[in-house]
Design a protein around this motif. Structure first.
Motif, PDB file in Angstrom:
ATOM      1  N   ILE A  73      14.646  -8.333 -12.814  1.00 29.63           N
ATOM      2  CA  ILE A  73      13.404  -8.159 -13.550  1.00 29.63           C
ATOM      3  C   ILE A  73      12.514  -7.201 -12.770  1.00 29.63           C
ATOM      4  O   ILE A  73      12.371  -7.342 -11.554  1.00 29.63           O
ATOM      5  N   GLU A  74      11.927  -6.255 -13.473  1.00 32.44           N
ATOM      6  CA  GLU A  74      11.040  -5.274 -12.839  1.00 32.44           C
ATOM      7  C   GLU A  74       9.593  -5.529 -13.257  1.00 32.44           C
ATOM      8  O   GLU A  74       9.307  -5.725 -14.434  1.00 32.44           O
ATOM      9  N   ILE A  75       8.714  -5.513 -12.272  1.00 34.26           N
ATOM     10  CA  ILE A  75       7.279  -5.543 -12.522  1.00 34.26           C
ATOM     11  C   ILE A  75       6.739  -4.194 -12.082  1.00 34.26           C
ATOM     12  O   ILE A  75       7.064  -3.718 -10.990  1.00 34.26           O
ATOM     13  N   SER A  76       5.903  -3.586 -12.907  1.00 41.49           N
ATOM     14  CA  SER A  76       5.271  -2.332 -12.512  1.00 41.49           C
ATOM     15  C   SER A  76       3.790  -2.391 -12.852  1.00 41.49           C
ATOM     16  O   SER A  76       3.375  -3.034 -13.816  1.00 41.49           O
ATOM     17  N   VAL A  77       3.012  -1.704 -12.020  1.00 40.22           N
ATOM     18  CA  VAL A  77       1.566  -1.670 -12.208  1.00 40.22           C
ATOM     19  C   VAL A  77       1.012  -0.415 -11.541  1.00 40.22           C
ATOM     20  O   VAL A  77       1.491  -0.011 -10.485  1.00 40.22           O
ATOM     21  N   ASP A  78       0.046   0.199 -12.181  1.00 41.35           N
ATOM     22  CA  ASP A  78      -0.650   1.343 -11.598  1.00 41.35           C
ATOM     23  C   ASP A  78      -1.849   0.823 -10.814  1.00 41.35           C
ATOM     24  O   ASP A  78      -2.625   0.010 -11.338  1.00 41.35           O
ATOM     25  N   ILE A  79      -1.973   1.298  -9.577  1.00 45.91           N
ATOM     26  CA  ILE A  79      -3.050   0.842  -8.697  1.00 45.91           C
ATOM     27  C   ILE A  79      -3.660   2.030  -7.958  1.00 45.91           C
ATOM     28  O   ILE A  79      -3.073   3.105  -7.916  1.00 45.91           O
ATOM     29  N   ALA A  80      -4.805   1.793  -7.347  1.00 50.83           N
ATOM     30  CA  ALA A  80      -5.394   2.798  -6.464  1.00 50.83           C
ATOM     31  C   ALA A  80      -4.488   2.939  -5.246  1.00 50.83           C
ATOM     32  O   ALA A  80      -3.982   1.943  -4.711  1.00 50.83           O
ATOM     33  N   ALA A  81      -4.255   4.162  -4.818  1.00 52.86           N
ATOM     34  CA  ALA A  81      -3.320   4.433  -3.722  1.00 52.86           C
ATOM     35  C   ALA A  81      -3.681   3.685  -2.442  1.00 52.86           C
ATOM     36  O   ALA A  81      -2.789   3.277  -1.695  1.00 52.86           O
ATOM     37  N   ASP A  82      -4.963   3.450  -2.202  1.00 54.58           N
ATOM     38  CA  ASP A  82      -5.352   2.766  -0.962  1.00 54.58           C
ATOM     39  C   ASP A  82      -5.017   1.273  -0.969  1.00 54.58           C
ATOM     40  O   ASP A  82      -5.129   0.608   0.044  1.00 54.58           O
ATOM     41  N   ARG A  83      -4.560   0.742  -2.089  1.00 56.67           N
ATOM     42  CA  ARG A  83      -4.148  -0.670  -2.172  1.00 56.67           C
ATOM     43  C   ARG A  83      -2.633  -0.842  -2.084  1.00 56.67           C
ATOM     44  O   ARG A  83      -2.117  -1.952  -2.113  1.00 56.67           O
ATOM     45  N   LEU A  84      -1.914   0.277  -1.985  1.00 57.50           N
ATOM     46  CA  LEU A  84      -0.450   0.261  -2.031  1.00 57.50           C
ATOM     47  C   LEU A  84       0.174  -0.639  -0.973  1.00 57.50           C
ATOM     48  O   LEU A  84       0.989  -1.503  -1.296  1.00 57.50           O
ATOM     49  N   ALA A  85      -0.188  -0.483   0.285  1.00 55.63           N
ATOM     50  CA  ALA A  85       0.444  -1.252   1.369  1.00 55.63           C
ATOM     51  C   ALA A  85       0.247  -2.754   1.179  1.00 55.63           C
ATOM     52  O   ALA A  85       1.185  -3.540   1.337  1.00 55.63           O
ATOM     53  N   ALA A  86      -0.956  -3.175   0.813  1.00 51.23           N
ATOM     54  CA  ALA A  86      -1.239  -4.606   0.648  1.00 51.23           C
ATOM     55  C   ALA A  86      -0.427  -5.198  -0.501  1.00 51.23           C
ATOM     56  O   ALA A  86       0.140  -6.289  -0.377  1.00 51.23           O
ATOM     57  N   ILE A  87      -0.338  -4.475  -1.600  1.00 47.51           N
ATOM     58  CA  ILE A  87       0.403  -4.991  -2.751  1.00 47.51           C
ATOM     59  C   ILE A  87       1.904  -4.962  -2.496  1.00 47.51           C
ATOM     60  O   ILE A  87       2.618  -5.910  -2.839  1.00 47.51           O
ATOM     61  N   GLN A  88       2.405  -3.923  -1.838  1.00 51.44           N
ATOM     62  CA  GLN A  88       3.827  -3.901  -1.482  1.00 51.44           C
ATOM     63  C   GLN A  88       4.173  -5.074  -0.574  1.00 51.44           C
ATOM     64  O   GLN A  88       5.192  -5.742  -0.770  1.00 51.44           O
ATOM     65  N   ARG A  89       3.335  -5.332   0.409  1.00 53.48           N
ATOM     66  CA  ARG A  89       3.572  -6.449   1.334  1.00 53.48           C
ATOM     67  C   ARG A  89       3.563  -7.782   0.581  1.00 53.48           C
ATOM     68  O   ARG A  89       4.426  -8.628   0.773  1.00 53.48           O
ATOM     69  N   ASN A  90       2.608  -7.965  -0.324  1.00 53.80           N
ATOM     70  CA  ASN A  90       2.514  -9.190  -1.095  1.00 53.80           C
ATOM     71  C   ASN A  90       3.748  -9.395  -1.963  1.00 53.80           C
ATOM     72  O   ASN A  90       4.304 -10.501  -2.031  1.00 53.80           O
ATOM     73  N   MET A  91       4.227  -8.339  -2.627  1.00 56.30           N
ATOM     74  CA  MET A  91       5.425  -8.458  -3.465  1.00 56.30           C
ATOM     75  C   MET A  91       6.647  -8.822  -2.618  1.00 56.30           C
ATOM     76  O   MET A  91       7.463  -9.642  -3.018  1.00 56.30           O
ATOM     77  N   GLY A  92       6.751  -8.231  -1.438  1.00 52.72           N
ATOM     78  CA  GLY A  92       7.845  -8.568  -0.524  1.00 52.72           C
ATOM     79  C   GLY A  92       7.772 -10.021  -0.086  1.00 52.72           C
ATOM     80  O   GLY A  92       8.785 -10.726  -0.039  1.00 52.72           O
ATOM     81  N   ASP A  93       6.574 -10.490   0.215  1.00 59.20           N
ATOM     82  CA  ASP A  93       6.387 -11.886   0.621  1.00 59.20           C
ATOM     83  C   ASP A  93       6.766 -12.858  -0.491  1.00 59.20           C
ATOM     84  O   ASP A  93       7.151 -13.993  -0.228  1.00 59.20           O
ATOM     85  N   LEU A  94       6.645 -12.421  -1.737  1.00 59.55           N
ATOM     86  CA  LEU A  94       6.964 -13.266  -2.872  1.00 59.55           C
ATOM     87  C   LEU A  94       8.434 -13.207  -3.276  1.00 59.55           C
ATOM     88  O   LEU A  94       8.840 -13.848  -4.240  1.00 59.55           O
ATOM     89  N   GLY A  95       9.227 -12.412  -2.560  1.00 57.57           N
ATOM     90  CA  GLY A  95      10.662 -12.404  -2.803  1.00 57.57           C
ATOM     91  C   GLY A  95      11.210 -11.197  -3.531  1.00 57.57           C
ATOM     92  O   GLY A  95      12.358 -11.216  -3.982  1.00 57.57           O
ATOM     93  N   ALA A  96      10.409 -10.138  -3.646  1.00 56.29           N
ATOM     94  CA  ALA A  96      10.937  -8.933  -4.290  1.00 56.29           C
ATOM     95  C   ALA A  96      12.128  -8.417  -3.499  1.00 56.29           C
ATOM     96  O   ALA A  96      12.104  -8.367  -2.276  1.00 56.29           O
ATOM     97  N   MET A  97      13.185  -8.031  -4.211  1.00 59.83           N
ATOM     98  CA  MET A  97      14.369  -7.476  -3.561  1.00 59.83           C
ATOM     99  C   MET A  97      14.105  -6.037  -3.129  1.00 59.83           C
ATOM    100  O   MET A  97      14.603  -5.596  -2.095  1.00 59.83           O
ATOM    101  N   ARG A  98      13.341  -5.299  -3.938  1.00 54.52           N
ATOM    102  CA  ARG A  98      12.956  -3.923  -3.637  1.00 54.52           C
ATOM    103  C   ARG A  98      11.541  -3.709  -4.130  1.00 54.52           C
ATOM    104  O   ARG A  98      11.169  -4.194  -5.202  1.00 54.52           O
ATOM    105  N   VAL A  99      10.779  -2.964  -3.357  1.00 56.79           N
ATOM    106  CA  VAL A  99       9.414  -2.595  -3.772  1.00 56.79           C
ATOM    107  C   VAL A  99       9.250  -1.112  -3.493  1.00 56.79           C
ATOM    108  O   VAL A  99       9.565  -0.641  -2.399  1.00 56.79           O
ATOM    109  N   SER A 100       8.780  -0.382  -4.481  1.00 50.86           N
ATOM    110  CA  SER A 100       8.549   1.047  -4.283  1.00 50.86           C
ATOM    111  C   SER A 100       7.164   1.413  -4.787  1.00 50.86           C
ATOM    112  O   SER A 100       6.580   0.709  -5.600  1.00 50.86           O
ATOM    113  N   GLY A 101       6.672   2.502  -4.274  1.00 51.82           N
ATOM    114  CA  GLY A 101       5.396   3.026  -4.722  1.00 51.82           C
ATOM    115  C   GLY A 101       5.471   4.527  -4.728  1.00 51.82           C
ATOM    116  O   GLY A 101       6.085   5.126  -3.863  1.00 51.82           O
ATOM    117  N   ARG A 102       4.901   5.134  -5.721  1.00 53.83           N
ATOM    118  CA  ARG A 102       4.892   6.593  -5.781  1.00 53.83           C
ATOM    119  C   ARG A 102       3.593   7.076  -6.325  1.00 53.83           C
ATOM    120  O   ARG A 102       2.848   6.425  -6.925  1.00 53.83           O
TER     121      ARG A 102
END
Length: 102
Positions: A73-102
């Protein structure tokens, strides 16, 4: 000068339960409107994940068999670039197999 560019975060989850939890974290912890979060099959087919979880498994051990288990299952969301690291870390902590940001 602040960076107000937008980036898309994509997180891939194996099952529906952590994907649902990730959506709740995005809404409640990060203040992202639910209507801005997209949830879909990571592949071409309809899927509820790769294995039964969450609402597909009762406390007595009964497993629903009518939910398609055809991939992640893929979740995607557009965010402000300065929030990228925090949201990537949170998704990883919740069990995401892969997290990407572009």
């Amino acid at each position: 000068m602040s960076d107000n560019s937008i980036t898309t975060v994509r997180a891939i989850f194996e099952t529906r339960e952590p994907a649902d939890l990730a959506v709740e974290h995005l809404v409640q912890k990060h203040g992202i409107p639910r209507s801005d979060i997209f949830v879909q099959a990571a592949g071409d087919g309809n899927t509820a994940g790769s294995a039964p979880s969450g609402g597909d498994v009762s406390s007595s051990g009964y497993v629903r068999t009518d939910a398609p288990l055809a991939g992640e299952i893929e979740i995607s969301v557009d965010i402000a670039a300065d929030r990228l690291a925090a949201i990537q870390r949170n998704m990883g902590d919740l069990g995401a197999m892969r997290v990407s940001g572009r």
